[in-house]
Design a protein around this motif. Sequence first.
Motif, PDB file in Angstrom:
ATOM      1  N   ARG A   1     107.544 -12.712  96.057  1.00  0.00           N
ATOM      2  CA  ARG A   1     106.579 -11.848  96.752  1.00  0.00           C
ATOM      3  C   ARG A   1     107.302 -10.786  97.583  1.00  0.00           C
ATOM      4  O   ARG A   1     106.915  -9.632  97.606  1.00  0.00           O
ATOM      5  CB  ARG A   1     105.689 -12.677  97.663  1.00  0.00           C
ATOM      6  N   ARG A   2     108.345 -11.218  98.289  1.00  0.00           N
ATOM      7  CA  ARG A   2     109.098 -10.287  99.130  1.00  0.00           C
ATOM      8  C   ARG A   2     109.738  -9.191  98.277  1.00  0.00           C
ATOM      9  O   ARG A   2     109.683  -8.010  98.611  1.00  0.00           O
ATOM     10  CB  ARG A   2     110.152 -11.061  99.918  1.00  0.00           C
ATOM     11  N   LYS A   3     110.353  -9.575  97.158  1.00  0.00           N
ATOM     12  CA  LYS A   3     110.972  -8.585  96.271  1.00  0.00           C
ATOM     13  C   LYS A   3     109.935  -7.638  95.688  1.00  0.00           C
ATOM     14  O   LYS A   3     110.191  -6.442  95.511  1.00  0.00           O
ATOM     15  CB  LYS A   3     111.744  -9.276  95.144  1.00  0.00           C
ATOM     16  N   ARG A   4     108.751  -8.151  95.383  1.00  0.00           N
ATOM     17  CA  ARG A   4     107.678  -7.304  94.875  1.00  0.00           C
ATOM     18  C   ARG A   4     107.294  -6.257  95.905  1.00  0.00           C
ATOM     19  O   ARG A   4     107.101  -5.088  95.585  1.00  0.00           O
ATOM     20  CB  ARG A   4     106.484  -8.206  94.537  1.00  0.00           C
ATOM     21  N   MET A   5     107.205  -6.682  97.173  1.00  0.00           N
ATOM     22  CA  MET A   5     106.856  -5.737  98.234  1.00  0.00           C
ATOM     23  C   MET A   5     107.984  -4.740  98.477  1.00  0.00           C
ATOM     24  O   MET A   5     107.724  -3.567  98.750  1.00  0.00           O
ATOM     25  CB  MET A   5     106.510  -6.497  99.517  1.00  0.00           C
ATOM     26  N   GLU A   6     109.227  -5.185  98.378  1.00  0.00           N
ATOM     27  CA  GLU A   6     110.347  -4.252  98.517  1.00  0.00           C
ATOM     28  C   GLU A   6     110.303  -3.205  97.410  1.00  0.00           C
ATOM     29  O   GLU A   6     110.540  -2.021  97.650  1.00  0.00           O
ATOM     30  CB  GLU A   6     111.674  -5.011  98.464  1.00  0.00           C
ATOM     31  N   TRP A   7     110.002  -3.639  96.196  1.00  0.00           N
ATOM     32  CA  TRP A   7     109.962  -2.715  95.060  1.00  0.00           C
ATOM     33  C   TRP A   7     108.843  -1.688  95.229  1.00  0.00           C
ATOM     34  O   TRP A   7     109.036  -0.505  94.960  1.00  0.00           O
ATOM     35  CB  TRP A   7     109.799  -3.475  93.754  1.00  0.00           C
ATOM     36  N   VAL A   8     107.661  -2.114  95.668  1.00  0.00           N
ATOM     37  CA  VAL A   8     106.562  -1.161  95.821  1.00  0.00           C
ATOM     38  C   VAL A   8     106.912  -0.129  96.890  1.00  0.00           C
ATOM     39  O   VAL A   8     106.590   1.054  96.741  1.00  0.00           O
ATOM     40  CB  VAL A   8     105.214  -1.858  96.097  1.00  0.00           C
ATOM     41  N   GLY A   9     107.610  -0.534  97.937  1.00  0.00           N
ATOM     42  CA  GLY A   9     108.054   0.424  98.949  1.00  0.00           C
ATOM     43  C   GLY A   9     109.041   1.414  98.362  1.00  0.00           C
ATOM     44  O   GLY A   9     108.966   2.620  98.619  1.00  0.00           O
ATOM     45  N   HIS A  10     109.953   0.923  97.552  1.00  0.00           N
ATOM     46  CA  HIS A  10     110.944   1.787  96.902  1.00  0.00           C
ATOM     47  C   HIS A  10     110.260   2.812  95.997  1.00  0.00           C
ATOM     48  O   HIS A  10     110.577   4.003  96.037  1.00  0.00           O
ATOM     49  CB  HIS A  10     111.904   0.912  96.094  1.00  0.00           C
ATOM     50  N   VAL A  11     109.310   2.365  95.202  1.00  0.00           N
ATOM     51  CA  VAL A  11     108.630   3.266  94.264  1.00  0.00           C
ATOM     52  C   VAL A  11     107.794   4.295  95.007  1.00  0.00           C
ATOM     53  O   VAL A  11     107.762   5.472  94.631  1.00  0.00           O
ATOM     54  CB  VAL A  11     107.766   2.461  93.263  1.00  0.00           C
TER      55      VAL A  11
ATOM     56  N   MET B   1     109.664   7.333  96.023  1.00  0.00           N
ATOM     57  CA  MET B   1     110.176   8.207  94.962  1.00  0.00           C
ATOM     58  C   MET B   1     109.389   9.512  94.924  1.00  0.00           C
ATOM     59  O   MET B   1     108.280   9.598  95.448  1.00  0.00           O
ATOM     60  CB  MET B   1     110.026   7.529  93.595  1.00  0.00           C
ATOM     61  N   GLU B   2     109.962  10.499  94.271  1.00  0.00           N
ATOM     62  CA  GLU B   2     109.253  11.763  94.086  1.00  0.00           C
ATOM     63  C   GLU B   2     108.070  11.544  93.153  1.00  0.00           C
ATOM     64  O   GLU B   2     108.084  10.652  92.311  1.00  0.00           O
ATOM     65  CB  GLU B   2     110.204  12.802  93.498  1.00  0.00           C
ATOM     66  N   GLN B   3     107.058  12.395  93.302  1.00  0.00           N
ATOM     67  CA  GLN B   3     105.823  12.263  92.513  1.00  0.00           C
ATOM     68  C   GLN B   3     106.080  12.336  91.010  1.00  0.00           C
ATOM     69  O   GLN B   3     105.349  11.746  90.232  1.00  0.00           O
ATOM     70  CB  GLN B   3     104.832  13.371  92.902  1.00  0.00           C
ATOM     71  N   GLU B   4     107.099  13.052  90.590  1.00  0.00           N
ATOM     72  CA  GLU B   4     107.353  13.274  89.163  1.00  0.00           C
ATOM     73  C   GLU B   4     108.029  12.086  88.486  1.00  0.00           C
ATOM     74  O   GLU B   4     108.093  12.025  87.269  1.00  0.00           O
ATOM     75  CB  GLU B   4     108.222  14.520  88.949  1.00  0.00           C
ATOM     76  N   ARG B   5     108.579  11.154  89.249  1.00  0.00           N
ATOM     77  CA  ARG B   5     109.300  10.021  88.678  1.00  0.00           C
ATOM     78  C   ARG B   5     108.350   9.113  87.896  1.00  0.00           C
ATOM     79  O   ARG B   5     107.198   8.893  88.283  1.00  0.00           O
ATOM     80  CB  ARG B   5     109.989   9.203  89.772  1.00  0.00           C
ATOM     81  N   CYS B   6     108.837   8.594  86.817  1.00  0.00           N
ATOM     82  CA  CYS B   6     108.027   7.791  85.899  1.00  0.00           C
ATOM     83  C   CYS B   6     107.428   6.554  86.586  1.00  0.00           C
ATOM     84  O   CYS B   6     106.245   6.267  86.429  1.00  0.00           O
ATOM     85  CB  CYS B   6     108.881   7.386  84.707  1.00  0.00           C
ATOM     86  N   ALA B   7     108.238   5.826  87.334  1.00  0.00           N
ATOM     87  CA  ALA B   7     107.755   4.608  87.990  1.00  0.00           C
ATOM     88  C   ALA B   7     106.625   4.924  88.966  1.00  0.00           C
ATOM     89  O   ALA B   7     105.643   4.179  89.058  1.00  0.00           O
ATOM     90  CB  ALA B   7     108.899   3.904  88.707  1.00  0.00           C
ATOM     91  N   ARG B   8     106.746   6.020  89.681  1.00  0.00           N
ATOM     92  CA  ARG B   8     105.699   6.410  90.641  1.00  0.00           C
ATOM     93  C   ARG B   8     104.421   6.803  89.920  1.00  0.00           C
ATOM     94  O   ARG B   8     103.319   6.452  90.341  1.00  0.00           O
ATOM     95  CB  ARG B   8     106.218   7.565  91.501  1.00  0.00           C
ATOM     96  N   LYS B   9     104.557   7.523  88.818  1.00  0.00           N
ATOM     97  CA  LYS B   9     103.380   7.908  88.033  1.00  0.00           C
ATOM     98  C   LYS B   9     102.646   6.681  87.514  1.00  0.00           C
ATOM     99  O   LYS B   9     101.427   6.618  87.540  1.00  0.00           O
ATOM    100  CB  LYS B   9     103.784   8.793  86.855  1.00  0.00           C
ATOM    101  N   ILE B  10     103.411   5.692  87.054  1.00  0.00           N
ATOM    102  CA  ILE B  10     102.797   4.474  86.531  1.00  0.00           C
ATOM    103  C   ILE B  10     102.106   3.701  87.648  1.00  0.00           C
ATOM    104  O   ILE B  10     100.991   3.201  87.475  1.00  0.00           O
ATOM    105  CB  ILE B  10     103.851   3.601  85.824  1.00  0.00           C
ATOM    106  N   LEU B  11     102.751   3.597  88.807  1.00  0.00           N
ATOM    107  CA  LEU B  11     102.176   2.853  89.923  1.00  0.00           C
ATOM    108  C   LEU B  11     100.872   3.476  90.405  1.00  0.00           C
ATOM    109  O   LEU B  11      99.892   2.774  90.653  1.00  0.00           O
ATOM    110  CB  LEU B  11     103.168   2.785  91.083  1.00  0.00           C
TER     111      LEU B  11
ATOM    112  N   TRP C   1      99.353  -5.696  88.624  1.00  0.00           N
ATOM    113  CA  TRP C   1     100.497  -5.992  89.469  1.00  0.00           C
ATOM    114  C   TRP C   1     100.235  -5.536  90.900  1.00  0.00           C
ATOM    115  O   TRP C   1     100.493  -6.263  91.856  1.00  0.00           O
ATOM    116  CB  TRP C   1     101.729  -5.302  88.880  1.00  0.00           C
ATOM    117  N   LEU C   2      99.698  -4.330  91.047  1.00  0.00           N
ATOM    118  CA  LEU C   2      99.441  -3.786  92.374  1.00  0.00           C
ATOM    119  C   LEU C   2      98.355  -4.580  93.102  1.00  0.00           C
ATOM    120  O   LEU C   2      98.389  -4.701  94.323  1.00  0.00           O
ATOM    121  CB  LEU C   2      99.062  -2.307  92.285  1.00  0.00           C
TER     122      LEU C   2
END
Length: 116
Positions: A19-29, A32-42, A59-60
């Motif tokens: 759970r903690r890693k999931r929350m760290e990842w969402v913060g990281h994404v 990111m800049e709006q154009e990045r693929c991971a951010r667009k998917i999220l 997931w979200l």
Amino acid sequence: MNQELKELYRNLDLVAGIRRKRMEWVGHVLRMEQERCARKILEGKPEGRRKGGRQKLRWLDKVEEDLRQLKMKRWRQKASNREEWAVVMKEAKVLRGPYSQWKKYECCTTKSTLFF
């Protein structure tokens, strides 16, 4: 099998770690800049309609549920600031107080307690 894992990881709470890693990842994404693929998917909204009936969790949805259980408000705003999000993650990791608020479920097949 579960006993072997407990011995191997010395009763480390794997679910809380995930759970903690999931929350760290969402913060990281979210930083990111709006154009990045991971951010667009999220943040993307697929076209079309979802099927009727009970919807499958995304997931979200699980991340948001975890943050609600931690009584986290304005988490997107906090996640966009690296320093502020690091403080939130450190508190969740070190104090473990908010993790004790997670619902406990008894696993009927293994008679062990799981935290969700």
